[in-house]
Design an enzyme around this catalytic site. Structure first.
Site, PDB file in Angstrom:
ATOM      1  N   LYS A 151     -10.148  -5.116  -4.823  1.00  0.00           N
ATOM      2  CA  LYS A 151     -11.152  -4.074  -5.065  1.00  0.00           C
ATOM      3  C   LYS A 151     -10.545  -2.881  -5.751  1.00  0.00           C
ATOM      4  O   LYS A 151     -11.176  -2.186  -6.505  1.00  0.00           O
ATOM      5  CB  LYS A 151     -11.604  -3.497  -3.714  1.00  0.00           C
ATOM      6  CG  LYS A 151     -12.491  -4.280  -2.915  1.00  0.00           C
ATOM      7  CD  LYS A 151     -12.824  -3.384  -1.706  1.00  0.00           C
ATOM      8  CE  LYS A 151     -13.143  -4.227  -0.522  1.00  0.00           C
ATOM      9  NZ  LYS A 151     -12.681  -3.710   0.739  1.00  0.00           N
ATOM     10  N   LYS A 160      -3.445 -11.020  -6.517  1.00  0.00           N
ATOM     11  CA  LYS A 160      -4.772 -11.303  -5.954  1.00  0.00           C
ATOM     12  C   LYS A 160      -5.813 -10.368  -6.587  1.00  0.00           C
ATOM     13  O   LYS A 160      -5.485  -9.235  -6.967  1.00  0.00           O
ATOM     14  CB  LYS A 160      -4.761 -11.168  -4.430  1.00  0.00           C
ATOM     15  CG  LYS A 160      -4.903  -9.767  -3.890  1.00  0.00           C
ATOM     16  CD  LYS A 160      -5.389  -9.755  -2.426  1.00  0.00           C
ATOM     17  CE  LYS A 160      -5.672  -8.330  -1.983  1.00  0.00           C
ATOM     18  NZ  LYS A 160      -6.343  -8.163  -0.728  1.00  0.00           N
ATOM     19  N   LYS A 213       0.826  -1.214   0.000  1.00  0.00           N
ATOM     20  CA  LYS A 213       0.000   0.000   0.000  1.00  0.00           C
ATOM     21  C   LYS A 213       0.853   1.254   0.000  1.00  0.00           C
ATOM     22  O   LYS A 213       0.444   2.273  -0.542  1.00  0.00           O
ATOM     23  CB  LYS A 213      -0.993  -0.011   1.171  1.00  0.00           C
ATOM     24  CG  LYS A 213      -2.043  -1.096   0.987  1.00  0.00           C
ATOM     25  CD  LYS A 213      -3.389  -0.778   1.578  1.00  0.00           C
ATOM     26  CE  LYS A 213      -4.381  -1.836   1.135  1.00  0.00           C
ATOM     27  NZ  LYS A 213      -5.663  -1.801   1.813  1.00  0.00           N
TER      28      LYS A 213
HETATM   29  P1  ATP Z   1      -8.110  -3.852  -0.921  1.00  0.00           P
HETATM   30  O1  ATP Z   1      -8.100  -4.684  -2.164  1.00  0.00           O
HETATM   31  O2  ATP Z   1      -8.712  -2.496  -1.083  1.00  0.00           O
HETATM   32  O3  ATP Z   1      -6.807  -3.856  -0.189  1.00  0.00           O
HETATM   33  P2  ATP Z   1      -9.334  -6.065   0.345  1.00  0.00           P
HETATM   34  O4  ATP Z   1     -10.477  -6.468  -0.491  1.00  0.00           O
HETATM   35  O5  ATP Z   1      -8.106  -6.872   0.348  1.00  0.00           O
HETATM   36  O6  ATP Z   1      -9.086  -4.541   0.083  1.00  0.00           O
HETATM   37  P3  ATP Z   1     -10.959  -6.197   2.764  1.00  0.00           P
HETATM   38  O7  ATP Z   1     -12.176  -5.628   2.195  1.00  0.00           O
HETATM   39  O8  ATP Z   1     -10.665  -5.690   4.124  1.00  0.00           O
HETATM   40  O9  ATP Z   1      -9.680  -5.939   1.895  1.00  0.00           O
HETATM   41  O10 ATP Z   1     -11.008  -7.784   2.754  1.00  0.00           O
HETATM   42  C1  ATP Z   1     -12.058  -8.509   3.283  1.00  0.00           C
HETATM   43  C2  ATP Z   1     -11.756  -9.981   3.248  1.00  0.00           C
HETATM   44  O11 ATP Z   1     -11.648 -10.470   1.911  1.00  0.00           O
HETATM   45  C3  ATP Z   1     -10.450 -10.398   3.935  1.00  0.00           C
HETATM   46  O12 ATP Z   1     -10.705 -11.552   4.716  1.00  0.00           O
HETATM   47  C4  ATP Z   1      -9.517 -10.711   2.805  1.00  0.00           C
HETATM   48  O13 ATP Z   1      -8.557 -11.668   3.182  1.00  0.00           O
HETATM   49  C5  ATP Z   1     -10.489 -11.288   1.777  1.00  0.00           C
HETATM   50  N1  ATP Z   1      -9.991 -11.161   0.417  1.00  0.00           N
HETATM   51  C6  ATP Z   1      -9.698 -10.016  -0.231  1.00  0.00           C
HETATM   52  N2  ATP Z   1      -9.272 -10.263  -1.498  1.00  0.00           N
HETATM   53  C7  ATP Z   1      -9.304 -11.620  -1.658  1.00  0.00           C
HETATM   54  C8  ATP Z   1      -8.982 -12.510  -2.741  1.00  0.00           C
HETATM   55  N3  ATP Z   1      -8.574 -12.052  -3.901  1.00  0.00           N
HETATM   56  N4  ATP Z   1      -9.139 -13.839  -2.545  1.00  0.00           N
HETATM   57  C9  ATP Z   1      -9.576 -14.311  -1.357  1.00  0.00           C
HETATM   58  N5  ATP Z   1      -9.894 -13.528  -0.291  1.00  0.00           N
HETATM   59  C10 ATP Z   1      -9.755 -12.205  -0.424  1.00  0.00           C
END
Ligand code: ATP
Ligand code: LTN
Length: 340
Positions: free
Chosen positions: A202, A199, A116
Site C-alpha cells: 500500500k 511485495k 519499516k
Molecule cells: P503496508 O504495505 O502499509 O505495510 P500491508 O498491506 O502489508 O501494509 P496490512 O494492511 O495489515 O498490511 O495487510 C493485510 C493483509 O494483507 C495481511 O494478511 C498481509 O499479509 C496481506 N498482504 C499485504 N500485502 C500483500 C501482498 N503483496 N501479497 C499478498 N498478501 C499481502
C-alpha cells in the site's frame, strides 16, 4: 455446524490507506471463503496503524473505509464478528502483558520492523518495535486456531506461537497455540508491478507499482500494460529470472481460480501483451462488483457504525473471558468488569 463446534479464525488489516490487489488476493479473498466453515473474527487494527504517524481526520476515514471494503468484499456481519481493535481495550491490555514474555532479541529479528525502521527513520517508535506483541494479543485473546495472512506475516505468527507456548509453560495452558494459514500459491505474495522482486505494498511510492482495490478499470489496464517484465520474450514460470512474468501468471491464476498448469497452457506461445491485458481483465472482473458494493455501503456511515459496534460488543465479551483466565494465571486480582 454450530459456532461452538467450529474452529476460530482471526485476521486483520491496518487502516493505513487504500487496500491493494495484494491485500485482496493474499488475505481478504481467503477470509471471505472461510466464513461458513469457521467461527471468524475480522478486525480493523487501528492501534497497529498508530506505529506510523497518522492524521486524526484521515485516520477516522481510513477506519470506516477499510470496514466498508471488508463488507464490500463479502465479509458478512451475520456470519462473522467484524470490529475495530481500539473499541476492545483488552487488546492493548494483553499486549502489555505479552510484551513481558517477549525478548528484545526476538523483536529485533522481525523483518517488518527492520523494513519499516528504514522507511521511517525519523520515527522509530517503541510501538513499531513491539508491534508483534499487539498482534499476538489480537490472536491469543480469542482462542484462535487459524490465522489467514499473506506470506509477509509468517514471522509474526511464529513469534505469536512461541509467546503462547512460553506463557502456557510458565503457568497453565491458557492460550490456544494458533496455526498460520498462508496460501501455497503465488497469491500469498503478490509483487510490485514495477519492481517485481518486492511485495506489492500500500505504501509504495509509485502509483504504477500497485493496483488499488478501488482503481478505475481503465487505470488497472494501464498499470498492467506498463508492468515490468523482461527481454526474454517467452512465457514460462521462473520466479528468479522472470519475476515480472511469474507475478502476472500468479495474479491471473488467483483472479480466475485457475492453476499454474492451465495458465501456462493458455499463455505459452503468446506475447507478454496478451498476458498483461488478460490479467488486467481478470482483475477488473473481480474488482468491479466489489467497487459497486463499496459505493453503496460507504454511503451509509450510520449503518456501518452500527455493524461495528455490534461486532465490538461481541468481541469484547469473548476477550473479557480470556482476560479473566490471564489475570488468574498471573496471580492478579479478579476483573471488576461485569461478564454478560
Ligand atoms: P503496508 O504495505 O502499509 O505495510 P500491508 O498491506 O502489508 O501494509 P496490512 O494492511 O495489515 O498490511 O495487510 C493485510 C493483509 O494483507 C495481511 O494478511 C498481509 O499479509 C496481506 N498482504 C499485504 N500485502 C500483500 C501482498 N503483496 N501479497 C499478498 N498478501 C499481502
Ligand atoms: N500485522 C498484520 C495485521 C494484523 C494481523 C493481526 C493479522 C494485526 N493483527 C492479527 C492477523 C492477525 C499485517 O498484515 N500487517
Amino acid at each position: 455446524m454450530s459456532a461452538a463446534n467450529k474452529q476460530t479464525v482471526f485476521s486483520g488489516a491496518q487502516p493505513t490507506g487504500q487496500l491493494t490487489l495484494g491485500n485482496y488476493l493474499g488475505a481478504l479473498k481467503n477470509w471471505v471463503a472461510m466464513q461458513d466453515e469457521y467461527d471468524c473474527i475480522f478486525c480493523v487494527v487501528d492501534l497497529h496503524a498508530l506505529t506510523v504517524r497518522q492524521d486524526p481526520k484521515a485516520l477516522t476515514e481510513q477506519i470506516y473505509d477499510l470496514a466498508a471494503v471488508y463488507l464490500a468484499c463479502g465479509l458478512d456481519p451475520d456470519k462473522s464478528t467484524i470490529f475495530v481493535q481500539s473499541q476492545v481495550p483488552a487488546h492493548a491490555e494483553l499486549a502489555w502483558i505479552l510484551s513481558t514474555f517477549t525478548q528484545m532479541g526476538e523483536l529485533e529479528r522481525m523483518t517488518q520492523f527492520k523494513d519499516k525502521s528504514l522507511r521511517h527513520r525519523n520515527n522509530i517508535n517503541a510501538g513499531l518495535f513491539t508491534y508483534p506483541t499487539l498482534m499476538a494479543a489480537d490472536i491469543l485473546l480469542y482462542n484462535t486456531h487459524k490465522v489467514p495472512v499473506g506470506a509477509d506475516q509468517k514471522q509474526h505468527l511464529e513469534l505469536t506461537r512461541d509467546v503462547a507456548v512460553r506463557f502456557n509453560g510458565a503457568f497453565k495452558p491458557v492460550f490456544e497455540v494458533p496455526d498460520p494459514l498462508i496460501a501455497t500459491t503465488g497469491s500469498a505474495r503478490v509483487k510490485d508491478l514495477q519492481e517485481p522482486n518486492k511485495k506489492m505494498s500500500k505504501s509504495a511510492e509509485s502509483d504504477l507499482a500497485k493496483v488499488m482495490l478501488l482503481d478505475e478499470p481503465k487505470a488497472i489496464i494501464k498499470k498492467f500494460k506498463k508492468a515490468v517484465t523482461d527481454s526474454k520474450g517467452v512465457i514460462e514460470y521462473d520466479e528468479e529470472n522472470q519475476p515480472g512474468v511469474a507475478n502476472l501468471l500468479n495474479i491471473w491464476c488467483a483472479a480466475t481460480n485457475n492453476t499454474l498448469h492451465t495458465a501456462l497452457d493458455h499463455f505459452s506461445h503468446n506475447m507478454y501483451g496478451k498476458l498483461k491485458v488478460e490479467s488486467a481483465e481478470a482483475v477488473n472482473a473481480i474488482l468491479t462488483p466489489v467497487q459497486e458494493r463499496y459505493k453503496e455501503i460507504s454511503s451509509d456511515r450510520g449503518e456501518l457504525q452500527r455493524i461495528l459496534s455490534q461486532g465490538a460488543i461481541a468481541a469484547e465479551q469473548r476477550a473479557e473471558e480470556m482476560m479473566v483466565k490471564v489475570v488468574d494465571a498471573l496471580g492478579m486480582p479478579p476483573r471488576l468488569r461485569k461478564q454478560k
